[in-house]
Design an enzyme around this catalytic site. Structure first.
Site, short mmCIF file in Angstrom:
data_model
loop_
_atom_site.label_atom_id
_atom_site.label_comp_id
_atom_site.label_asym_id
_atom_site.label_seq_id
_atom_site.Cartn_x
_atom_site.Cartn_y
_atom_site.Cartn_z
N SER A 141 -87.50 31.12 -11.04
CA SER A 141 -86.10 31.37 -11.41
C SER A 141 -85.69 32.66 -10.74
O SER A 141 -86.54 33.47 -10.35
CB SER A 141 -86.00 31.53 -12.94
N TYR A 154 -88.72 35.59 -21.30
CA TYR A 154 -88.63 34.58 -20.24
C TYR A 154 -88.81 35.23 -18.87
O TYR A 154 -89.58 34.75 -18.03
CB TYR A 154 -87.28 33.88 -20.33
#
Length: 285
Positions: A141, A154
């Protein structure tokens, strides 16, 4: 890596989103495609997409947080298909929260699936990939290069994934395995919905962090609108995954859009962290 039509790829987390789209793209390209997920009762959308595309998939159970499931799953794929040429680590879970309001169990659970799940699958797959000069590609990501508010756990997991894979890449290459990561930005998929986050309830319980969380949630909602120019579809990301997976030399880090490239670029060139800090500070003001 073999360039024939018998190439075999295993993809984790294929019940929806990028994983589903990547499985269909691989099958369309002629790969033997093993599409895995923790719960195969959630394969309805994948089966429908395969029927629509006119492709066949080998759909199997694989829970990336269960070592026995991972090892048995990967070994059985290699045994039954005779080879394993590529693995796409896609399985992951969104998590929204901040340090003071999260429990340590919440943080550990996020890191378990997003980091240790990737490591477990990669560990089990490496002997098979080494035998075939294969490729290990992980869906990371932009959050693996840029820390973002209310995404501490995260982003920590994604930073860990990228550090792990960047360190592994030169070592794996000496035995013929190419390693890389894909960095999408906002994707219009079920990923965020699957986090089961009730933002209104979180704001109500956020105490002194409520104003910042409200500002952040409003920004994210705008980003996930398909017409903002910052988000992509899962199919668009899957196309980049396929291009990377089949490149003669797989780059280590690939962003999936111009916006993602610009965003990651801020961090990679930000020696003292001021650029990223000032940018993300504005998200919660």
């Amino acid at each position: 890596m073999s360039t024939g039509t018998n190439r075999c790829v295993l993809i984790t987390g294929t019940s929806s989103g990028i994983g589903l789209a990547t499985a269909i793209a691989c099958a369309r390209a002629g790969w033997t495609t093993v599409a895995t997920m923790r719960d195969t009762t959630r394969a309805v959308a994948l089966n429908t997409a395969a029927e629509t595309a006119g492709v066949s998939l080998d759909i199997r159970v694989l829970d990336v947080t269960d070592d026995e499931s991972v090892r048995e799953g990967i070994d059985s794929v290699a045994a039954e298909h005779g080879r394993l040429d590529a693995v796409v680590n896609n399985a992951g879970a969104a998590h929204l929260g901040t340090l003071e309001n999260d429990s340590l169990a919440d943080i550990r659970a996020c890191v378990e699936v997003n980091f240790f799940g990737v490591v477990q699958v990669s560990h089990a797959a490496m002997p098979h990939l080494r035998a075939n000069g294969g490729r290990l590609l992980t869906i990371s990501s932009v959050g693996g290069s840029v820390g973002q508010p209310f995404n501490e756990a995260y982003c920590a997991a994604k930073f860990a994934v990228e550090g792990f894979m960047q360190s592994l890449a030169p070592v794996a290459r000496t035995v013929g395995v190419q390693v890389g990561v894909i960095e999408p930005a906002a994707v219009t998929s079920e990923f965020v919905a699957n986090a089961n986050v009730d933002v209104a309830a979180m704001v109500a319980q956020a105490g002194p962090y409520a104003p910042a969380l409200t500002a952040y949630a409003q920004r994210v909602q705008a980003m996930y609108e398909a017409d903002t120019g910052t988000s992509q579809t899962s199919d668009e990301v899957a196309a980049v995954v396929m291009e990377t997976l089949t490149a003669p030399e797989m780059p280590f880090r690939t962003q999936t859009s111009n916006w993602a490239r610009d965003f990651v670029g801020w961090s990679l060139s930000d020696l003292n962290g001021a650029t990223v800090y000032e940018e993300t500070r504005g998200w919660v003001s």
